[in-house]
Design a protein around this motif. Structure first.
Motif, short mmCIF file in Angstrom:
data_model
loop_
_atom_site.label_atom_id
_atom_site.label_comp_id
_atom_site.label_asym_id
_atom_site.label_seq_id
_atom_site.Cartn_x
_atom_site.Cartn_y
_atom_site.Cartn_z
N ALA A 6 0.83 -1.20 0.00
CA ALA A 6 0.00 0.00 0.00
C ALA A 6 0.86 1.25 0.00
CB ALA A 6 -0.94 -0.01 1.22
N GLU A 7 1.94 1.24 0.77
CA GLU A 7 2.85 2.39 0.79
C GLU A 7 3.52 2.58 -0.56
OE1 GLU A 7 5.36 1.51 4.14
OE2 GLU A 7 3.87 2.25 5.58
N ALA A 8 3.92 1.49 -1.20
CA ALA A 8 4.53 1.60 -2.53
C ALA A 8 3.53 2.18 -3.53
CB ALA A 8 5.02 0.23 -3.00
N LEU A 9 2.30 1.69 -3.50
CA LEU A 9 1.27 2.20 -4.41
C LEU A 9 0.97 3.68 -4.16
CD1 LEU A 9 -1.15 -0.86 -4.34
CD2 LEU A 9 0.21 -0.10 -6.29
N ALA A 10 0.89 4.04 -2.89
CA ALA A 10 0.59 5.43 -2.54
C ALA A 10 1.70 6.39 -2.96
CB ALA A 10 0.33 5.55 -1.04
N SER A 11 2.91 5.88 -3.10
CA SER A 11 4.02 6.77 -3.44
C SER A 11 4.17 7.01 -4.94
CB SER A 11 5.34 6.19 -2.89
OG SER A 11 5.71 5.04 -3.63
N ILE A 12 3.42 6.29 -5.75
CA ILE A 12 3.52 6.44 -7.21
C ILE A 12 2.85 7.75 -7.60
CG2 ILE A 12 2.81 5.48 -9.43
CD1 ILE A 12 3.15 2.71 -8.15
N GLY A 13 3.58 8.54 -8.37
CA GLY A 13 3.13 9.90 -8.63
C GLY A 13 2.30 10.14 -9.87
N MET A 18 1.91 4.23 -12.44
CA MET A 18 1.07 3.22 -11.78
C MET A 18 0.74 2.09 -12.75
SD MET A 18 -0.53 2.05 -9.14
CE MET A 18 -0.81 3.36 -7.96
N GLU A 19 0.40 2.44 -13.98
CA GLU A 19 0.08 1.42 -14.98
C GLU A 19 1.29 0.51 -15.21
OE1 GLU A 19 -1.36 1.20 -19.62
OE2 GLU A 19 -1.93 2.95 -18.42
N ARG A 20 2.44 1.09 -15.35
CA ARG A 20 3.65 0.30 -15.58
C ARG A 20 3.96 -0.59 -14.37
NH1 ARG A 20 9.55 2.00 -17.54
NH2 ARG A 20 10.32 -0.11 -17.67
N PHE A 21 3.83 -0.03 -13.16
CA PHE A 21 4.05 -0.79 -11.93
C PHE A 21 3.14 -2.01 -11.89
CE2 PHE A 21 3.02 -1.67 -7.46
CZ PHE A 21 4.28 -1.79 -6.90
N GLU A 24 4.17 -4.65 -14.37
CA GLU A 24 5.36 -5.36 -13.94
C GLU A 24 5.06 -6.33 -12.80
OE1 GLU A 24 8.17 -2.29 -12.96
OE2 GLU A 24 8.50 -1.74 -15.05
N LEU A 25 4.15 -5.94 -11.93
CA LEU A 25 3.87 -6.72 -10.72
C LEU A 25 2.91 -7.89 -10.96
CD1 LEU A 25 4.30 -6.81 -7.60
CD2 LEU A 25 2.26 -5.38 -7.42
N LEU A 26 1.90 -7.67 -11.80
CA LEU A 26 0.82 -8.63 -11.96
C LEU A 26 0.93 -9.39 -13.28
CD1 LEU A 26 -2.10 -6.30 -10.81
CD2 LEU A 26 -0.87 -7.98 -9.42
N THR A 27 0.40 -10.60 -13.28
CA THR A 27 0.30 -11.37 -14.52
C THR A 27 -0.82 -10.77 -15.38
OG1 THR A 27 -1.36 -12.92 -13.70
CG2 THR A 27 0.97 -13.49 -13.30
N SER A 28 -0.89 -11.17 -16.63
CA SER A 28 -1.95 -10.65 -17.50
C SER A 28 -3.33 -11.08 -16.98
CB SER A 28 -1.74 -11.10 -18.94
OG SER A 28 -1.71 -12.51 -19.03
N ASP A 29 -3.45 -12.27 -16.43
CA ASP A 29 -4.73 -12.72 -15.86
C ASP A 29 -5.11 -11.87 -14.64
OD1 ASP A 29 -5.07 -14.70 -17.77
OD2 ASP A 29 -4.40 -16.32 -16.47
N GLU A 30 -4.14 -11.59 -13.79
CA GLU A 30 -4.41 -10.76 -12.61
C GLU A 30 -4.80 -9.34 -13.02
OE1 GLU A 30 -1.35 -12.99 -9.49
OE2 GLU A 30 -0.59 -11.40 -10.81
N LEU A 31 -4.12 -8.79 -14.02
CA LEU A 31 -4.48 -7.46 -14.52
C LEU A 31 -5.90 -7.45 -15.07
CD1 LEU A 31 -1.27 -6.24 -16.34
CD2 LEU A 31 -2.43 -5.08 -14.46
N ARG A 32 -6.24 -8.49 -15.82
CA ARG A 32 -7.60 -8.57 -16.37
C ARG A 32 -8.63 -8.63 -15.26
NH1 ARG A 32 -7.41 -13.28 -18.53
NH2 ARG A 32 -8.66 -14.23 -16.90
N ASP A 33 -8.36 -9.43 -14.22
CA ASP A 33 -9.31 -9.55 -13.11
C ASP A 33 -9.49 -8.24 -12.36
OD1 ASP A 33 -9.66 -12.24 -13.75
OD2 ASP A 33 -8.40 -12.97 -12.10
#
Length: 91
Positions: A6-13, A18-21, A24-33
């Motif tokens: 949550a702190e990492a997400l909140a720090s994205i400006g 955020m989209e790139r983060f 990079e973090l999630l699989t394509s299935d997770e992004l779709r969900d």
């Protein structure tokens, strides 16, 4: 662990960062969900019926009911974010 994320997400400006983060973090299935869940919440907040949303997004009423409960909660951050996104104020 959730707090650190949550702190990492909140720090994205920016939305771009955020989209790139998320890509990079999630699989394509997770992004779709996650994207589908946000779309579902948006449609609910616009007043579409659960059946219409189920037909449009090809998802179960159970998922939609969960989303409806999220938006009805008094302290719903999702509801506040959707209002802000749609230019409504009510914080």
């Amino acid at each position: 662990m959730l707090t650190a994320l949550a702190e990492a997400l909140a720090s994205i400006g920016s939305a771009g960062a955020m989209e790139r983060f998320l890509q990079e973090l999630l699989t394509s299935d997770e992004l779709r969900d996650v994207t589908l869940r946000w779309q579902l919440l948006g449609l609910l907040s616009q007043g579409l019926t659960q059946r219409k949303i189920a037909d449009e997004l090809k998802i179960s009423l159970c998922k939609i009911t969960r989303g409806s409960r999220i938006l009805k909660a008094q302290d719903s951050v999702c509801a506040r974010m959707l209002k802000r996104q749609h230019g409504q104020h009510g914080d």
